[in-house]
Design an enzyme around this catalytic site. Sequence first.
Site, PDB file in Angstrom:
ATOM      1  CG  ASP A  68     -84.826  40.367 -19.722  1.00 44.21           C
ATOM      2  OD1 ASP A  68     -83.757  39.611 -20.276  1.00 44.21           O
ATOM      3  OD2 ASP A  68     -85.598  40.853 -20.622  1.00 44.21           O
ATOM      4  CE  LYS A 122     -86.798  41.016 -24.725  1.00 47.86           C
ATOM      5  NZ  LYS A 122     -86.064  41.447 -23.811  1.00 47.86           N
TER       6      LYS A 122
END
Length: 276
Positions: free
Chosen positions: A101, A65
């Site tokens: 997220d 990420k």
Amino acid sequence: MKRACVIGWPIEHSRSPIIHGHWLKRYGIDGSYTKVAVDPGDVDRFLCGLAEAGYAGCNVTIPHKEAAYRAATLCDDSAVAVEAANTLWLEDGKLAAANTDTYGFMTNLGVEAPGWETYDRPAAILGAGGAARAIVHGFLQAGVGEVRVFNRTRERAEELASHFGARVRACDWSQREKLSAEAGVLVNTTSLGLKGEGSVGMALDGLGERCVVADIVYVPLETVFLAEARQRGLRTVRGLGMLLHQAVPGFEKWFGVRPEVDGELFAAVSADIPKS
Ligand code: ATR
């Protein structure tokens, strides 16, 4: 045919192909979504070659990420705040990145615990990793006045607090029961509660009756932490909903349809997850 994928190392465990496969079928889209195991040493090369390999974009999971965030030319607010990205797509030939997220958690919280924001209390977050950062950013954006972060390694909580500023307070892990007593929302972002890990180990009897308790762990579907909160009569928010909602923006970017998170999708993905 439009193509997208999820990259990680390892990647076998990912449920993202179930989510996107369900939507591709449901909306009758000629597309594909696959898992690709990308070795950490190869991630930059893979991302640079995304368009050439015929992908419209990809999801990114552990441990890529941060590399995805660095590789992108355009980044949304959440990716900048978290310094990590989980969704990539091409915009005029440039690599664009988002961290969905934040969107996934906050949207799911709004759906599962409507009105949570009317209870003007601090938010309490257990953990200080990447997921905690995404969620702290969400609460700050939503206007929550104070976010308390409890972490086993206190320095990480302090780093997170100094990254976000005065509205975020670093707290000792040992204080989690005492200092979350007045919380409006309590969220577990640690891996505790995941099958095979330990438990959050926290008595919930000090929480106010309007407190909402959320977990980002979704294996099992209902963690012990959530079951205890439910038994105390508190509103609970399971982790699977966050996973489903975080997938929405990527699907729309790659395949051109904003997909719906509904009971059918929940059933399709939860069929792959142990219940307890
Ligand atoms: P992610 O990016 O997915 O949030 P991470 O960065 O590995 O994952 O963070 C995992 C979180 O779970 C951390 O807050 C970690 O605490 P430390 O910073 O002290 O490592 C927390 N965690 C993991 N195992 C734990 C345990 N046994 N007790 C308490 N916290 C734990």
